[in-house]
Design a protein around this motif. Structure first.
Motif, PDB file in Angstrom:
ATOM      1  N   THR A   1     -18.211  15.986   2.227  1.00 11.11           N
ATOM      2  CA  THR A   1     -18.826  14.683   1.903  1.00 11.11           C
ATOM      3  C   THR A   1     -16.957  13.462   2.605  1.00 11.11           C
ATOM      4  N   VAL A   2     -16.705  13.695   3.008  1.00 11.79           N
ATOM      5  CA  VAL A   2     -15.097  12.892   3.702  1.00 11.79           C
ATOM      6  C   VAL A   2     -15.493  13.303   5.676  1.00 11.79           C
ATOM      7  N   GLN A   3     -16.731  14.088   5.540  1.00 13.65           N
ATOM      8  CA  GLN A   3     -15.712  14.290   7.265  1.00 13.65           C
ATOM      9  C   GLN A   3     -17.430  13.433   7.442  1.00 13.65           C
ATOM     10  N   GLY A   4     -18.338  13.229   6.236  1.00 14.34           N
ATOM     11  CA  GLY A   4     -19.504  13.026   6.560  1.00 14.34           C
ATOM     12  C   GLY A   4     -19.022  10.700   6.665  1.00 14.34           C
ATOM     13  N   ILE A   5     -18.358  10.645   5.444  1.00 14.34           N
ATOM     14  CA  ILE A   5     -18.348   9.174   5.734  1.00 14.34           C
ATOM     15  C   ILE A   5     -17.013   8.923   6.861  1.00 14.34           C
ATOM     16  N   LEU A   6     -16.507   9.861   7.103  1.00 13.10           N
ATOM     17  CA  LEU A   6     -15.323  10.063   8.646  1.00 13.10           C
ATOM     18  C   LEU A   6     -16.756   9.866  10.091  1.00 13.10           C
ATOM     19  N   ASN A   7     -17.705  10.250   9.761  1.00 15.93           N
ATOM     20  CA  ASN A   7     -18.413  10.604  11.115  1.00 15.93           C
ATOM     21  C   ASN A   7     -19.129   9.194  11.301  1.00 15.93           C
ATOM     22  N   SER A   8     -19.580   8.766  10.512  1.00 10.65           N
ATOM     23  CA  SER A   8     -20.395   7.360   9.981  1.00 10.65           C
ATOM     24  C   SER A   8     -19.520   6.179  11.082  1.00 10.65           C
ATOM     25  N   CYS A   9     -18.383   6.245  11.106  1.00 13.18           N
ATOM     26  CA  CYS A   9     -17.892   5.544  12.190  1.00 13.18           C
ATOM     27  C   CYS A   9     -18.023   4.818  13.705  1.00 13.18           C
ATOM     28  N   ASP A  10     -18.182   4.288  13.622  1.00 19.06           N
ATOM     29  CA  ASP A  10     -17.336   4.285  15.172  1.00 19.06           C
ATOM     30  C   ASP A  10     -16.146   4.601  15.613  1.00 19.06           C
ATOM     31  N   ALA A  11     -15.906   5.939  16.178  1.00 17.33           N
ATOM     32  CA  ALA A  11     -14.575   5.965  16.879  1.00 17.33           C
ATOM     33  C   ALA A  11     -13.668   5.060  17.079  1.00 17.33           C
ATOM     34  N   ASP A  12     -14.325   4.191  17.869  1.00 18.79           N
ATOM     35  CA  ASP A  12     -13.136   3.610  18.143  1.00 18.79           C
ATOM     36  C   ASP A  12     -12.288   2.254  16.708  1.00 18.79           C
ATOM     37  N   LEU A  13     -13.476   2.424  15.580  1.00 16.74           N
ATOM     38  CA  LEU A  13     -12.309   1.773  14.816  1.00 16.74           C
ATOM     39  C   LEU A  13     -10.559   2.471  14.291  1.00 16.74           C
ATOM     40  N   PHE A  14     -10.663   3.589  14.461  1.00 14.51           N
ATOM     41  CA  PHE A  14      -9.528   4.695  14.129  1.00 14.51           C
ATOM     42  C   PHE A  14      -9.004   4.324  15.369  1.00 14.51           C
ATOM     43  N   ASN A  15      -8.489   4.065  16.234  1.00 20.05           N
ATOM     44  CA  ASN A  15      -8.328   2.906  17.234  1.00 20.05           C
ATOM     45  C   ASN A  15      -7.222   2.192  17.272  1.00 20.05           C
ATOM     46  N   ASN A  16      -8.068   1.173  16.286  1.00 18.95           N
ATOM     47  CA  ASN A  16      -7.071  -0.134  16.525  1.00 18.95           C
ATOM     48  C   ASN A  16      -6.130  -0.171  15.522  1.00 18.95           C
ATOM     49  N   PRO A  17      -5.527  -0.642  16.464  1.00 19.40           N
ATOM     50  CA  PRO A  17      -3.812  -0.264  15.642  1.00 19.40           C
ATOM     51  C   PRO A  17      -3.742  -1.589  14.934  1.00 19.40           C
ATOM     52  N   GLU A  18      -4.614  -2.468  14.049  1.00 20.56           N
ATOM     53  CA  GLU A  18      -3.983  -2.541  12.699  1.00 20.56           C
ATOM     54  C   GLU A  18      -5.432  -1.955  11.455  1.00 20.56           C
ATOM     55  N   LEU A  19      -5.747  -1.150  12.159  1.00 16.18           N
ATOM     56  CA  LEU A  19      -6.489  -0.164  10.823  1.00 16.18           C
ATOM     57  C   LEU A  19      -5.970  -0.077   9.918  1.00 16.18           C
ATOM     58  N   VAL A  20      -4.190   0.059   9.396  1.00 16.25           N
ATOM     59  CA  VAL A  20      -3.708  -0.467   8.284  1.00 16.25           C
ATOM     60  C   VAL A  20      -4.891  -0.968   7.654  1.00 16.25           C
ATOM     61  N   LEU A  21      -4.913  -1.980   7.252  1.00 15.32           N
ATOM     62  CA  LEU A  21      -5.348  -3.153   7.009  1.00 15.32           C
ATOM     63  C   LEU A  21      -7.296  -3.139   7.290  1.00 15.32           C
ATOM     64  N   SER A  22      -7.113  -2.343   7.582  1.00 16.20           N
ATOM     65  CA  SER A  22      -8.953  -2.182   7.868  1.00 16.20           C
ATOM     66  C   SER A  22      -9.737  -2.088   5.993  1.00 16.20           C
ATOM     67  N   GLY A  23      -9.355  -1.756   5.190  1.00 19.62           N
ATOM     68  CA  GLY A  23     -10.048  -1.092   4.599  1.00 19.62           C
ATOM     69  C   GLY A  23     -10.400  -0.629   4.184  1.00 19.62           C
ATOM     70  N   SER A  24     -11.653  -0.438   3.570  1.00 20.28           N
ATOM     71  CA  SER A  24     -13.519   0.655   4.026  1.00 20.28           C
ATOM     72  C   SER A  24     -14.135   0.845   4.982  1.00 20.28           C
ATOM     73  N   VAL A  25     -12.801   0.996   6.437  1.00 18.90           N
ATOM     74  CA  VAL A  25     -13.873   0.716   7.223  1.00 18.90           C
ATOM     75  C   VAL A  25     -15.658   1.727   6.959  1.00 18.90           C
ATOM     76  N   TRP A  26     -15.728   2.851   6.067  1.00 19.22           N
ATOM     77  CA  TRP A  26     -16.921   3.263   6.437  1.00 19.22           C
ATOM     78  C   TRP A  26     -18.033   2.581   4.779  1.00 19.22           C
ATOM     79  N   ASN A  27     -19.041   2.867   4.898  1.00 20.88           N
ATOM     80  CA  ASN A  27     -20.444   1.927   3.589  1.00 20.88           C
ATOM     81  C   ASN A  27     -19.802   2.951   2.861  1.00 20.88           C
ATOM     82  N   GLY A  28     -18.305   2.470   1.773  1.00 20.08           N
ATOM     83  CA  GLY A  28     -17.985   3.638   0.423  1.00 20.08           C
ATOM     84  C   GLY A  28     -18.305   2.219  -0.567  1.00 20.08           C
ATOM     85  N   ASN A  29     -19.974   2.296  -0.554  1.00 22.00           N
ATOM     86  CA  ASN A  29     -20.384   1.473  -1.626  1.00 22.00           C
ATOM     87  C   ASN A  29     -22.091   2.136  -3.012  1.00 22.00           C
TER      88      ASN A  29
END
Length: 264
Positions: free
Chosen positions: A103-131
């Protein structure tokens, strides 16, 4: 501060307690902030620590929480002694069930990999579709921590009032009594005060606020974030202890546990 505003927006109790103490003449200082993540190499502690290392923090202590399958590290600023400590924990996925890992791998794989390179990732909230309520509840069956991450993602899980800096409250008992008299519910798991003077750190916390989340299956109130309170004691050299006590932090984690809440 962006981290505080993001946190307070889903934790109105923290803002109210902050204001309540300020009205009594207190100057609020922050002992530490805590952040959650997974130990996947795309979003693990080594990723989330980067913005803090870049502004002068360094790693100081490591902690293991076997029952919750968590590893954590805390950071202190090299020169600014008033800067809050940073506490970053991660879920050790390899110790979890194949279903949760998938499940977690699926959540992370659903994201654009560039999102995880954002220097403000710690402020990004749920970058996947967590609904999805179904996904949330399936994760919750095994790990409250993973379920919380699915919904809330990258943000501060709690801020912590430095009780040593308060003028009116000399003990954590006094502060807890004031908060309860003011109508706030505290996390009583393992006792309302976790830790002892002998361990050089006492901690308490509110129960997490309930926040209405609009899942695709319908809205549901679930725990969001909480406010913590820490009182530190001097070591043999007279300086205040700067680290954390794993057994106490283990119980503090449960401030977001659904089992401690009255879910409507």
């Amino acid at each position: 501060m962006k981290l505080w505003e993001q946190y307070a927006n889903i934790t109105p109790s923290a803002r109210k307690i902050h204001e309540l103490l300020e009205e009594r003449g207190e100057v609020i200082k922050n002992d530490h902030i805590a952040i959650r993540t997974f130990n996947d190499k795309r979003v693990n502690i080594e990723v989330l620590e980067k913005p803090f290392l870049n502004v002068g923090y360094e790693a100081r202590g490591e902690y293991n929480f076997e029952s919750k399958k968590l590893f954590a590290r805390h950071y202190e600023h090299l020169t600014d002694k008033d800067a809050p400590r940073i506490f970053i924990s991660e879920l050790e996925l390899e110790k979890c069930s194949p279903e949760l890992q998938e499940t977690v791998q699926g959540i992370l794989n659903s994201c654009d990999a560039d999102l995880f390179n954002n220097p403000e990732l710690v402020l990004s909230g749920s970058v996947w579709n967590g609904n999805s309520q179904a996904v949330y509840k399936s994760l919750l069956d095994e790990s409250e921590y993973a379920a919380w991450m699915y919904v809330y993602g990258f943000r501060v899980n709690h801020f912590t009032i430095n009780t040593n800096a308060l003028k009116e409250f000399k003990t954590l008992e006094e502060l807890n009594h004031f908060l309860e008299e003011s109508g706030w519910k505290l996390n009583a798991s393992g006792g309302k005060i976790k830790g002892t003077p002998e361990q050089l750190l006492e901690q308490s916390s509110t129960l997490a606020d309930l926040y209405l989340v609009d899942f695709e299956e319908g809205a549901l109130e679930i725990p969001s974030c909480y406010y913590e309170f820490a009182l530190r004691y001097p070591m043999a050299n007279g300086e205040l202890y700067q680290g954390f006590v794993a057994s106490s932090a283990d119980k503090i984690f449960e401030s977001t546990d659904v089992k401690l809440q009255e879910i409507k």
